[in-house]
Write a protein that holds these residues in place. Structure first.
Motif, short mmCIF file in Angstrom:
data_model
loop_
_atom_site.label_atom_id
_atom_site.label_comp_id
_atom_site.label_asym_id
_atom_site.label_seq_id
_atom_site.Cartn_x
_atom_site.Cartn_y
_atom_site.Cartn_z
N SER A 92 0.81 -1.22 0.00
CA SER A 92 0.00 0.00 0.00
C SER A 92 0.85 1.27 0.00
O SER A 92 0.31 2.36 -0.16
N LEU A 94 2.53 2.22 -2.32
CA LEU A 94 2.42 2.74 -3.68
C LEU A 94 1.32 3.78 -3.82
O LEU A 94 1.39 4.63 -4.71
N TRP A 95 0.29 3.74 -2.95
CA TRP A 95 -0.81 4.70 -3.09
C TRP A 95 -1.12 5.45 -1.79
O TRP A 95 -2.09 6.19 -1.73
N SER A 96 -0.34 5.27 -0.76
CA SER A 96 -0.63 5.91 0.53
C SER A 96 -0.39 7.41 0.49
O SER A 96 0.54 7.88 -0.17
N GLY A 97 -1.21 8.14 1.23
CA GLY A 97 -0.96 9.57 1.39
C GLY A 97 0.34 9.82 2.12
O GLY A 97 1.07 10.76 1.83
N SER A 99 3.54 7.52 2.82
CA SER A 99 4.20 6.23 2.62
C SER A 99 4.97 5.80 3.87
O SER A 99 5.09 4.61 4.15
N ASN A 298 -12.21 5.52 -2.03
CA ASN A 298 -11.14 4.62 -2.49
C ASN A 298 -11.49 3.17 -2.16
O ASN A 298 -10.81 2.53 -1.34
N THR A 301 -8.41 0.40 -3.26
CA THR A 301 -7.09 0.37 -2.62
C THR A 301 -7.09 0.91 -1.19
O THR A 301 -6.19 0.61 -0.42
N GLY A 304 -4.37 3.57 2.43
CA GLY A 304 -3.01 3.12 2.71
C GLY A 304 -2.87 2.67 4.15
O GLY A 304 -3.55 3.19 5.05
N ASN A 307 -2.89 4.84 7.38
CA ASN A 307 -3.16 6.19 6.89
C ASN A 307 -4.54 6.70 7.27
O ASN A 307 -4.94 7.76 6.81
N GLU A 349 -8.32 1.52 5.04
CA GLU A 349 -6.90 1.70 4.73
C GLU A 349 -6.43 0.81 3.59
O GLU A 349 -5.55 1.22 2.81
#
Length: 603
Positions: A92, A94-97, A99, A298, A301, A304, A307, A349
């Protein structure tokens, strides 16, 4: 890799007994350790301690076994599902607010799961020692809580601290945290191997854990206690135990009523009669609606791993805007770090993969559980109420009993032996030692940062009680500590900039405060940052108006109202902190709530 029969227990290996005792002592300290100087005196220090102890115990054990040429494991479909979780959390990134938060979540999950897998290789007697360590710690914390409930000043929060139920902490922090730890450990104590040889000890421990949960006045704990004791008595089918349990329950309930439980129950009954479900559920609707908004926006995904806290404020604002609603919080605390429903938070998440993981875990746990084993049923009875209404998988005091229960269930898996070659053994030992050192440094740094943050927050809070000159000096000293460290503390930058903004407000630098809060907002949209930005703009409005710059003043005032209205919509209680009467009335009118503060109140 091949399964092999073994005729010895890992508990008999050299040094393993010391590691068992180390883990037991560590888990006991997790339940009672307090660092009052920390920004989070109970939760963060306990998490750091638990993770470091697990790293040391598992790392030393794995390194020792690799050096001997064989690594013994217990493997099962449940173990495979557990190992998939940190991999999913790492993906995750790759798309987290944020990382960094996702990486931290994956690493922490890996440590906890490694602890459960290691515990599964211990003998029942050794697992019992670890259970006892955690249970004794929770029971001792419960004793402290009981002393607080009858008016003893043990770890008293002081006259300016919370009152009523929230003044009770034990040594576990929030009373709900202690109730959760006590109830989750109760199934392991009741079904512990060898309990028939020490019945008085087991009963005393069970009574203390149950008493701590009742004294905490946590309604979720009452439900979980009822389910645990009901399930256990049903499995026992003993009239004598039924009578003993009824008498014990009566005594514990009487103690709870004597320490204020009746007042809390009456208050909750009145809320039910009034249909006030929001406060009946302790404002959990804020976290649930924000999580629901994340799922809506979302679904594939999610936001994240870990997140939820990063996406909470914008998601909450989005939900209120979409439903044309206003928040109902009646306290100044606004932010939700956790959703108060762990399955919902995981779906928010991790999206559909998170939902698939939950279903896989539940399915495997049900299908592959050992018949006649009371632990899964008892632990599920305790765990599910907290899982749905609290956040046990995000707190050390909740995760300790979780991995103990998982270790018990995983112990039924097939025995697997790895026999790496000489070079693989050497590389493996080096890798494990490095992982332990790096992980311990990471957690120690996290704790030191928490302590530093607590000291800065205390300095800013005490500065408000000083005269203007000394307040400005103390705020400037706080800012001088923070600014040089911001480049090196990448993950901490959002709250560091928020604190810089607060320091600049305290010393009258409204333009600098605006810059700091805008920077914080760009890194992490957060209520504190937006509220501080609104107040900084309001201060500029007053200064510009005094200078006769009417147009600039109106622009600042208009922007201040926009920011303050948005954040006060999520929590109207924040209107109390707007000291300009006209500005407060304007914000209250836009939000659509009454200005209950009234005229004549000054800063």
């Amino acid at each position: 890799m091949a399964p092999k029969k073994r005729h010895h227990s890992p508990a008999a290996e050299p040094g393993i007994r010391k590691r068992i005792w180390l883990l037991a002592a560590g888990f006991l300290l997790v339940e009672i350790a307090v660092l009052p100087g920390a920004a989070s005196p109970f939760r963060t220090p306990k998490s750091v301690l638990a993770l470091i102890v697990i790293l040391l115990v598992v790392g030393l054990s794995v390194a020792g076994r690799l050096r001997s040429g064989r690594l013994d494991l217990r493997w099962s479909p449940l173990a495979s599902v557990l190992v998939a979780l940190p991999l999913l959390q790492a993906l995750s990134v790759l798309w987290s607010g944020s990382s960094a938060m996702a990486v931290d979540a994956a690493l922490e999950s890996s440590i906890w799961i490694a602890g459960a897998l290691w515990i599964s290789t211990a003998s029942p007697a050794e697992r019992l020692r670890i259970i006892d360590g955690a249970a004794i710690g929770a029971a001792f914390s419960g004793i402290v809580l009981m002393a607080q409930a009858v008016g003893q000043g043990v770890l008293s929060p002081g006259p300016d601290g919370p009152s009523g139920r929230l003044a009770l902490t034990g040594l576990t922090g929030n009373p709900a945290d202690l109730a959760m730890a006590s109830v989750l450990l109760l199934p392991l104590v009741l079904s512990a191997p060898g309990s028939s040889h020490r019945p008085r000890y087991r009963w005393s421990l069970a009574v203390l854990l149950s008493g701590a949960a009742i004294i905490s006045q946590t309604l979720t704990a009452f439900l979980a206690l009822f389910l645990v004791w009901g399930t256990w008595l049903f499995l026992q089918r003993s009239r004598r135990l039924w009578i003993a349990a009824v008498v014990t329950t009566a005594v514990l309930v009487a103690a709870g009523l004597a320490t204020g439980l009746d007042t809390r129950i009456k208050r909750q009954v009145a809320r039910v009669q009034q249909g006030d479900w929001y406060f009946l559920l302790s404002a959990r609707g804020d976290g649930w609606t924000a999580a629901g908004e994340m799922v809506r926006t979302n679904p594939l995904t999610g936001a994240g791993a870990s997140n939820f806290t990063h996406a909470y404020y914008p998601s909450r604002v989005s939900w209120l805007d979409r439903n044309d609603a206003v928040g109902q919080r009646a306290e100044l605390a606004t932010h939700f770090r956790f959703a108060h429903c762990d399955p919902l938070q995981m779906i928010a998440e991790l999206g559909l993969p998170g939902l698939a993981w939950i279903l896989a875990f539940a399915g495997v746990a049900v299908v592959f559980r050992r018949r006649g084993d009371p632990v899964p049923s008892l632990f599920a009875s305790a765990f599910i109420p907290f899982l749905l209404l609290h956040f046990p998988t995000h707190l050390a005091v909740g995760l300790v009993p979780v991995i103990l229960a998982l270790g018990h269930v995983l112990s039924t898996g097939r025995e697997v032996t790895l026999e790496p070659g000489p070079w693989s053994r050497r590389l493996g030992v080096v890798a494990v030692v490095l992982a332990v050192l790096i992980g311990s440094y990471w957690q120690t740094h996290r704790l030191m940062l928490n302590l530093w943050r607590g000291g800065l927050a205390h300095a800013l809070a005490t500065a408000q009680q000083l005269d203007d000159e000394r307040r400005a000096q103390q705020a400037a000293a706080v800012e001088a500590q923070i600014l040089p460290r911001i480049p090196a503390l990448h993950q901490a930058r959002p709250w560091l900039w928020r604190m810089v903004g607060q320091a600049r407000v305290a010393r009258g630098d409204d333009i600098g405060a605006e810059t700091a809060f805008r920077t914080a907002m760009s890194l992490w949209p957060h209520e504190e940052a937006e509220f501080g930005l609104g107040l900084a703009l309001a201060d500029q409005d007053r200064r510009l108006e005094a200078q006769g710059r009417v147009l600039d003043s109106r622009n600042r005032r208009g922007e201040a109202i926009v920011h303050l209205s948005r954040v006060c919509r999520t929590n109207p209680a924040l209107l109390e902190l707007i000291y300009d009467e006209a500005l407060r009335r304007s914000v209250a009118e836009i939000v659509g709530v009454a200005d209950e503060r009234g005229p004549g109140r000054s800063r």
